[in-house]
Motif scaffolding. Sequence first.
Motif, PDB file in Angstrom:
ATOM      1  N   PRO A 118       8.947  41.315  63.647  1.00  0.00           N
ATOM      2  CA  PRO A 118       9.165  40.150  62.786  1.00  0.00           C
ATOM      3  C   PRO A 118      10.120  39.124  63.399  1.00  0.00           C
ATOM      4  CG  PRO A 118       9.292  42.174  61.510  1.00  0.00           C
ATOM      5  CD  PRO A 118       9.251  42.579  62.941  1.00  0.00           C
ATOM      6  N   LEU A 119      11.133  39.610  64.144  1.00  0.00           N
ATOM      7  CA  LEU A 119      12.050  38.674  64.797  1.00  0.00           C
ATOM      8  C   LEU A 119      11.327  37.826  65.831  1.00  0.00           C
ATOM      9  CD1 LEU A 119      15.242  40.899  65.276  1.00  0.00           C
ATOM     10  CD2 LEU A 119      14.987  38.938  63.752  1.00  0.00           C
ATOM     11  N   ILE A 120      10.381  38.451  66.545  1.00  0.00           N
ATOM     12  CA  ILE A 120       9.592  37.693  67.525  1.00  0.00           C
ATOM     13  C   ILE A 120       8.803  36.589  66.829  1.00  0.00           C
ATOM     14  CG2 ILE A 120       7.634  37.839  69.126  1.00  0.00           C
ATOM     15  CD1 ILE A 120       8.632  40.642  69.886  1.00  0.00           C
ATOM     16  N   ILE A 121       8.189  36.933  65.703  1.00  0.00           N
ATOM     17  CA  ILE A 121       7.400  35.933  64.969  1.00  0.00           C
ATOM     18  C   ILE A 121       8.301  34.839  64.397  1.00  0.00           C
ATOM     19  CG2 ILE A 121       5.894  35.569  62.979  1.00  0.00           C
ATOM     20  CD1 ILE A 121       4.793  38.385  63.451  1.00  0.00           C
ATOM     21  N   LEU A 122       9.464  35.238  63.840  1.00  0.00           N
ATOM     22  CA  LEU A 122      10.343  34.269  63.196  1.00  0.00           C
ATOM     23  C   LEU A 122      10.963  33.284  64.183  1.00  0.00           C
ATOM     24  CD1 LEU A 122      12.212  36.475  60.546  1.00  0.00           C
ATOM     25  CD2 LEU A 122      10.649  34.588  60.078  1.00  0.00           C
ATOM     26  N   TYR A 123      11.283  33.765  65.393  1.00  0.00           N
ATOM     27  CA  TYR A 123      12.042  32.918  66.320  1.00  0.00           C
ATOM     28  C   TYR A 123      11.220  32.406  67.502  1.00  0.00           C
ATOM     29  CZ  TYR A 123      16.173  34.349  63.736  1.00  0.00           C
ATOM     30  OH  TYR A 123      17.087  34.545  62.734  1.00  0.00           O
ATOM     31  N   VAL A 124      10.153  33.114  67.864  1.00  0.00           N
ATOM     32  CA  VAL A 124       9.328  32.647  68.977  1.00  0.00           C
ATOM     33  C   VAL A 124       8.247  31.696  68.489  1.00  0.00           C
ATOM     34  CG1 VAL A 124       7.710  33.362  70.794  1.00  0.00           C
ATOM     35  CG2 VAL A 124       9.775  34.696  70.368  1.00  0.00           C
ATOM     36  N   ALA A 125       7.655  31.993  67.334  1.00  0.00           N
ATOM     37  CA  ALA A 125       6.557  31.166  66.824  1.00  0.00           C
ATOM     38  C   ALA A 125       6.934  29.690  66.643  1.00  0.00           C
ATOM     39  CB  ALA A 125       6.029  31.761  65.519  1.00  0.00           C
ATOM     40  N   SER A 169      14.502  35.702  52.724  1.00  0.00           N
ATOM     41  CA  SER A 169      13.397  36.444  52.111  1.00  0.00           C
ATOM     42  C   SER A 169      12.545  37.130  53.169  1.00  0.00           C
ATOM     43  CB  SER A 169      12.533  35.506  51.264  1.00  0.00           C
ATOM     44  OG  SER A 169      13.263  34.973  50.193  1.00  0.00           O
ATOM     45  N   TYR A 170      12.218  36.393  54.242  1.00  0.00           N
ATOM     46  CA  TYR A 170      11.393  36.960  55.299  1.00  0.00           C
ATOM     47  C   TYR A 170      12.146  38.023  56.108  1.00  0.00           C
ATOM     48  CZ  TYR A 170       7.948  33.326  54.350  1.00  0.00           C
ATOM     49  OH  TYR A 170       7.011  32.530  53.748  1.00  0.00           O
ATOM     50  N   LYS A 171      13.471  37.945  56.081  1.00  0.00           N
ATOM     51  CA  LYS A 171      14.267  38.927  56.813  1.00  0.00           C
ATOM     52  C   LYS A 171      14.464  40.226  56.031  1.00  0.00           C
ATOM     53  CE  LYS A 171      16.769  35.512  59.562  1.00  0.00           C
ATOM     54  NZ  LYS A 171      18.033  34.781  59.758  1.00  0.00           N
ATOM     55  N   LEU A 172      14.042  40.245  54.766  1.00  0.00           N
ATOM     56  CA  LEU A 172      14.188  41.474  53.978  1.00  0.00           C
ATOM     57  C   LEU A 172      13.419  42.630  54.602  1.00  0.00           C
ATOM     58  CD1 LEU A 172      13.986  40.144  50.298  1.00  0.00           C
ATOM     59  CD2 LEU A 172      16.014  40.927  51.548  1.00  0.00           C
ATOM     60  N   CYS A 173      12.250  42.339  55.191  1.00  0.00           N
ATOM     61  CA  CYS A 173      11.479  43.405  55.841  1.00  0.00           C
ATOM     62  C   CYS A 173      12.225  43.928  57.072  1.00  0.00           C
ATOM     63  CB  CYS A 173      10.085  42.931  56.216  1.00  0.00           C
ATOM     64  SG  CYS A 173      10.026  41.691  57.526  1.00  0.00           S
ATOM     65  N   ILE A 174      13.021  43.069  57.710  1.00  0.00           N
ATOM     66  CA  ILE A 174      13.831  43.511  58.845  1.00  0.00           C
ATOM     67  C   ILE A 174      14.936  44.435  58.354  1.00  0.00           C
ATOM     68  CG2 ILE A 174      15.357  42.740  60.706  1.00  0.00           C
ATOM     69  CD1 ILE A 174      13.758  40.119  60.757  1.00  0.00           C
ATOM     70  N   PHE A 175      15.612  44.053  57.261  1.00  0.00           N
ATOM     71  CA  PHE A 175      16.646  44.918  56.690  1.00  0.00           C
ATOM     72  C   PHE A 175      16.061  46.266  56.284  1.00  0.00           C
ATOM     73  CE2 PHE A 175      18.607  40.711  55.256  1.00  0.00           C
ATOM     74  CZ  PHE A 175      19.392  40.628  56.399  1.00  0.00           C
ATOM     75  N   LEU A 176      14.865  46.226  55.716  1.00  0.00           N
ATOM     76  CA  LEU A 176      14.196  47.462  55.303  1.00  0.00           C
ATOM     77  C   LEU A 176      13.970  48.382  56.502  1.00  0.00           C
ATOM     78  CD1 LEU A 176      11.359  47.684  52.709  1.00  0.00           C
ATOM     79  CD2 LEU A 176      11.181  48.953  54.822  1.00  0.00           C
ATOM     80  N   GLY A 228      10.341  52.089  62.976  1.00  0.00           N
ATOM     81  CA  GLY A 228      11.397  51.253  62.424  1.00  0.00           C
ATOM     82  C   GLY A 228      11.868  50.200  63.416  1.00  0.00           C
ATOM     83  N   LEU A 229      11.978  50.590  64.678  1.00  0.00           N
ATOM     84  CA  LEU A 229      12.376  49.626  65.710  1.00  0.00           C
ATOM     85  C   LEU A 229      11.356  48.494  65.827  1.00  0.00           C
ATOM     86  CD1 LEU A 229      13.646  52.040  68.525  1.00  0.00           C
ATOM     87  CD2 LEU A 229      15.022  50.394  67.264  1.00  0.00           C
ATOM     88  N   GLY A 230      10.075  48.866  65.816  1.00  0.00           N
ATOM     89  CA  GLY A 230       9.035  47.841  65.856  1.00  0.00           C
ATOM     90  C   GLY A 230       9.086  46.936  64.638  1.00  0.00           C
TER      91      GLY A 230
END
Length: 297
Positions: free
Chosen positions: A50-57, A143-150, A43-45
């Motif tokens: 996804p945060l790394i991909i969303l903000y670093v990419a 929408s892309y952050k929904l997987c983070i909430f999950l 869950g931590l991963g």
Amino acid sequence: MLSFSVLGGLSSCCLFTPAISAIGHWFNVRRGIATGIACTAGGLGGVFFPLIILYVAPKLGFAWAMRIIGIICFVLCGFACLLLKTRLKPDAKRGVAIDLRALREPNYALTTLAVWMVEFAVFVPYTYLCSYGLYANIGESLSYKLCIFLNVGAIPGRAFPGLLADRLGRFNVMAFTALVCAIMTLALWYNAGTNDAAIIAYSVMFGFWSGAAISLTPVCIAQVCRTEDIGKRNGTTFTLVSFGTLTAIPIAGAIQERDGGAFWGLILFGGILYLAACAAFVVARGVAGGWRLRTKF
């Protein structure tokens, strides 16, 4: 991307199954909570990657975002190789390969079927939740952050069911969590529409209650086999289960295409699969542990 998918799938399976099986060597009475705590890392991963991909990419590029994730995985897997240890040696007489002959045992065969059903169901919302957010026009970023909430919900959701399972019975808790996931999918997600709050609430709550499908299924398998065979039985079950996860996602996608891109059929499909998974665990529990309502199994 195809090479990454194939190699990533092979390597992650080779990591997950031995690691989870090794935990079962050291615990019995508290095997559920021990496995659940270990699985919270997933869950931590699911939150941080996804945060790394969303903000670093956007700043360094997609390639460097993936390199950073690769470096993190390399370091953590190095520590895992140093720290993981089994307590019992494999039974050389019975071999170390996948043991399909074990399916002759009713308890194990029905448990494998139940695990197959719940894994068949769990990856439908996991895969299509972000796409549903785009379909519902809640915004690309959200929408892309929904997987983070999950995955935020999955962190406690992988440990807490294990705590309950050690006290109330592993199969009992699996059947209950599958029922809750079915109700939430058919009631909350099906009626969420374009409501941001309802979609986010479903993401977090489903992440919590679906966590048992990852953390508790290996414990159920271990309960119907010898400790020495945990690794082999987990490997056998999840090899068979992989065919379910391979087919569930494209079937759900085909249902969505048939409905012209709408999600109502896909959601019904996922909810009904969870009801079937609940029934499968009830039957497996009855055959392996007895049909009395108060039986702890």
